[in-house]
Scaffold this motif. Sequence first.
Motif, mmCIF file in Angstrom:
data_model
loop_
_atom_site.group_PDB
_atom_site.id
_atom_site.type_symbol
_atom_site.label_atom_id
_atom_site.label_comp_id
_atom_site.label_asym_id
_atom_site.label_seq_id
_atom_site.Cartn_x
_atom_site.Cartn_y
_atom_site.Cartn_z
ATOM 1 N N GLY A 8 0.930 -1.130 -0.117
ATOM 2 C CA GLY A 8 0.115 0.138 0.026
ATOM 3 C C GLY A 8 0.837 1.346 -0.017
ATOM 4 N N LEU A 9 2.178 1.105 0.169
ATOM 5 C CA LEU A 9 3.042 2.266 -0.119
ATOM 6 C C LEU A 9 3.347 2.567 -1.453
ATOM 7 C CD1 LEU A 9 5.440 1.491 2.582
ATOM 8 C CD2 LEU A 9 3.696 3.022 3.109
ATOM 9 N N ARG A 10 3.365 3.864 -1.715
ATOM 10 C CA ARG A 10 3.985 4.372 -2.924
ATOM 11 C C ARG A 10 4.521 5.896 -2.801
ATOM 12 N NH1 ARG A 10 -1.472 5.029 -2.382
ATOM 13 N NH2 ARG A 10 -2.314 7.102 -2.451
ATOM 14 N N PRO A 11 5.375 6.258 -3.665
ATOM 15 C CA PRO A 11 6.148 7.427 -3.651
ATOM 16 C C PRO A 11 5.278 8.682 -3.420
ATOM 17 C CG PRO A 11 6.808 5.965 -5.525
ATOM 18 C CD PRO A 11 5.620 5.418 -4.829
ATOM 19 N N LEU A 12 5.592 9.550 -2.648
ATOM 20 C CA LEU A 12 4.643 10.814 -2.372
ATOM 21 C C LEU A 12 4.901 11.711 -3.663
ATOM 22 C CD1 LEU A 12 3.114 12.454 -0.487
ATOM 23 C CD2 LEU A 12 5.346 13.435 0.267
ATOM 24 N N TYR A 13 6.038 11.743 -4.292
ATOM 25 C CA TYR A 13 6.141 12.662 -5.323
ATOM 26 C C TYR A 13 5.585 11.953 -6.769
ATOM 27 C CZ TYR A 13 8.443 15.843 -2.029
ATOM 28 O OH TYR A 13 8.458 16.361 -0.780
ATOM 29 N N GLY A 14 5.642 10.741 -6.870
ATOM 30 C CA GLY A 14 5.396 9.888 -7.830
ATOM 31 C C GLY A 14 5.904 10.382 -9.093
ATOM 32 N N GLY A 15 5.374 10.009 -10.389
ATOM 33 C CA GLY A 15 5.729 10.344 -11.499
ATOM 34 C C GLY A 15 5.801 11.680 -12.025
ATOM 35 N N ALA A 16 6.021 12.126 -13.387
ATOM 36 C CA ALA A 16 6.171 13.307 -13.724
ATOM 37 C C ALA A 16 4.436 14.105 -13.695
ATOM 38 C CB ALA A 16 6.506 13.497 -15.196
ATOM 39 N N GLN A 17 3.592 13.225 -13.648
ATOM 40 C CA GLN A 17 2.186 13.606 -13.635
ATOM 41 C C GLN A 17 1.319 13.476 -12.560
ATOM 42 O OE1 GLN A 17 1.221 15.497 -16.314
ATOM 43 N NE2 GLN A 17 3.127 15.250 -17.143
ATOM 44 N N SER A 18 2.205 13.487 -11.476
ATOM 45 C CA SER A 18 1.503 13.162 -10.092
ATOM 46 C C SER A 18 0.777 14.530 -9.750
ATOM 47 C CB SER A 18 2.391 12.500 -9.111
ATOM 48 O OG SER A 18 3.488 13.686 -8.725
ATOM 49 N N VAL A 100 -7.767 30.038 1.671
ATOM 50 C CA VAL A 100 -6.762 29.023 2.286
ATOM 51 C C VAL A 100 -7.177 27.734 2.046
ATOM 52 C CG1 VAL A 100 -5.736 28.676 4.526
ATOM 53 C CG2 VAL A 100 -6.465 30.885 3.777
ATOM 54 N N LEU A 101 -6.246 26.810 1.524
ATOM 55 C CA LEU A 101 -6.211 25.251 1.249
ATOM 56 C C LEU A 101 -5.550 24.559 2.458
ATOM 57 C CD1 LEU A 101 -5.621 25.262 -2.498
ATOM 58 C CD2 LEU A 101 -7.939 25.372 -1.481
ATOM 59 N N LEU A 102 -4.540 25.081 3.000
ATOM 60 C CA LEU A 102 -3.707 24.565 3.971
ATOM 61 C C LEU A 102 -3.107 25.513 4.633
ATOM 62 C CD1 LEU A 102 -2.118 21.906 4.890
ATOM 63 C CD2 LEU A 102 -0.496 22.341 3.238
ATOM 64 N N ASP A 103 -3.232 25.235 6.247
ATOM 65 C CA ASP A 103 -2.604 26.081 6.980
ATOM 66 C C ASP A 103 -1.951 25.355 8.156
ATOM 67 O OD1 ASP A 103 -2.104 28.248 8.915
ATOM 68 O OD2 ASP A 103 -4.088 28.919 9.218
ATOM 69 N N ALA A 104 -0.692 25.355 8.173
ATOM 70 C CA ALA A 104 -0.015 24.571 9.070
ATOM 71 C C ALA A 104 1.298 25.490 9.757
ATOM 72 C CB ALA A 104 0.388 23.268 8.260
ATOM 73 N N THR A 105 1.983 24.419 10.463
ATOM 74 C CA THR A 105 3.414 24.900 10.992
ATOM 75 C C THR A 105 4.359 23.922 10.667
ATOM 76 O OG1 THR A 105 3.085 24.316 13.240
ATOM 77 C CG2 THR A 105 2.362 26.423 12.714
ATOM 78 N N ALA A 106 5.553 24.343 10.438
ATOM 79 C CA ALA A 106 6.722 23.545 10.461
ATOM 80 C C ALA A 106 7.753 24.041 11.455
ATOM 81 C CB ALA A 106 7.269 23.317 9.138
ATOM 82 N N GLY A 107 8.896 23.288 11.765
ATOM 83 C CA GLY A 107 9.920 23.989 12.641
ATOM 84 C C GLY A 107 11.115 23.003 12.780
ATOM 85 N N ALA A 108 12.426 23.652 13.429
ATOM 86 C CA ALA A 108 13.405 22.880 13.525
ATOM 87 C C ALA A 108 14.221 23.789 14.619
ATOM 88 C CB ALA A 108 14.307 22.528 12.443
ATOM 89 N N ASP A 109 15.141 23.056 15.318
ATOM 90 C CA ASP A 109 16.018 23.837 15.906
ATOM 91 C C ASP A 109 17.351 23.284 15.944
ATOM 92 O OD1 ASP A 109 15.330 21.616 17.264
ATOM 93 O OD2 ASP A 109 15.590 22.653 19.398
ATOM 94 N N ALA A 110 18.482 23.923 16.292
ATOM 95 C CA ALA A 110 19.854 23.513 16.268
ATOM 96 C C ALA A 110 20.696 24.249 17.604
ATOM 97 C CB ALA A 110 20.527 24.130 15.201
ATOM 98 N N GLY A 111 21.635 23.269 18.009
ATOM 99 C CA GLY A 111 22.367 23.922 19.221
ATOM 100 C C GLY A 111 23.567 24.556 18.640
ATOM 101 N N ARG A 143 4.623 18.644 3.285
ATOM 102 C CA ARG A 143 3.163 18.859 3.674
ATOM 103 C C ARG A 143 2.469 19.262 2.454
ATOM 104 N NH1 ARG A 143 2.253 19.778 9.171
ATOM 105 N NH2 ARG A 143 0.166 19.875 8.732
ATOM 106 N N VAL A 144 2.764 20.354 1.661
ATOM 107 C CA VAL A 144 2.228 20.511 0.403
ATOM 108 C C VAL A 144 1.870 19.613 -0.526
ATOM 109 C CG1 VAL A 144 2.206 22.042 -1.579
ATOM 110 C CG2 VAL A 144 2.692 23.050 0.761
ATOM 111 N N ALA A 145 3.074 18.584 -0.530
ATOM 112 C CA ALA A 145 2.833 17.283 -1.650
ATOM 113 C C ALA A 145 1.971 16.496 -1.062
ATOM 114 C CB ALA A 145 4.135 16.742 -1.695
ATOM 115 N N LEU A 146 1.789 16.300 0.464
ATOM 116 C CA LEU A 146 0.853 15.388 0.948
ATOM 117 C C LEU A 146 -0.527 15.897 1.027
ATOM 118 C CD1 LEU A 146 0.739 12.879 2.710
ATOM 119 C CD2 LEU A 146 1.024 14.097 4.586
ATOM 120 N N TYR A 147 -0.596 17.016 0.767
ATOM 121 C CA TYR A 147 -2.054 17.917 0.952
ATOM 122 C C TYR A 147 -2.552 17.431 -0.490
ATOM 123 C CZ TYR A 147 -5.385 21.286 -0.449
ATOM 124 O OH TYR A 147 -6.594 21.833 -0.762
ATOM 125 N N ALA A 148 -1.693 17.746 -1.523
ATOM 126 C CA ALA A 148 -2.238 17.733 -3.031
ATOM 127 C C ALA A 148 -2.407 16.130 -3.155
ATOM 128 C CB ALA A 148 -0.879 18.039 -3.721
#
Length: 164
Positions: A8-18, A100-111, A143-148
């Motif tokens: 049931g797994l398949r590539p998120l970005y798929g082929g050229a027409q995904s 608005v189609l998608l409203d989300a957050t993302a983040g990262a931190d570094a020392g 996240r945008v690719a997953l939404y699409a």
Amino acid sequence: MIVLAACGLRPLYGGAQSPARETLGAVEVGGIPGRAGYLMRGALEQRLGAAGNETPRYRLEVTLDDRIEGFGVRADNAVTRERRTLRARFQLVTADRGTVLLDATAGADAGVDVVSSEYATIAAEDTALERLTEQVADQIVARVALYATRRAEQRAAEPAAELP
């Protein structure tokens, strides 16, 4: 690929027409103020690959929160370690209506180690910011690719549900 399809797994970005590739190629990145914004916009545009394509159907609006906090303190109150945090709130908006189609957050931190050389510390902080913008841009694009992809799956399932 056959093994992935069987479970049931398949590539998120798929082929050229995904759906993900089609959506990502139609996204324009809005202006983002500051140095972190400049880096983020460049990282997003590189990943989206929409530069020079036809009129964008979507706009990505990003607001950044970039902070540096000291948390390692010696007995003489000198900071020895910092944490650089980059958080992004992003919205995928239709270019024509502004919906608005998608409203989300993302983040990262570094020392970051604070050393006796101010130049070395500033260079480490800048390097951390560059690395963080790359990580957060990857999260946003995923996240945008997953939404699409999910949106395309929902649309494909709707007509089948209506059949008797």
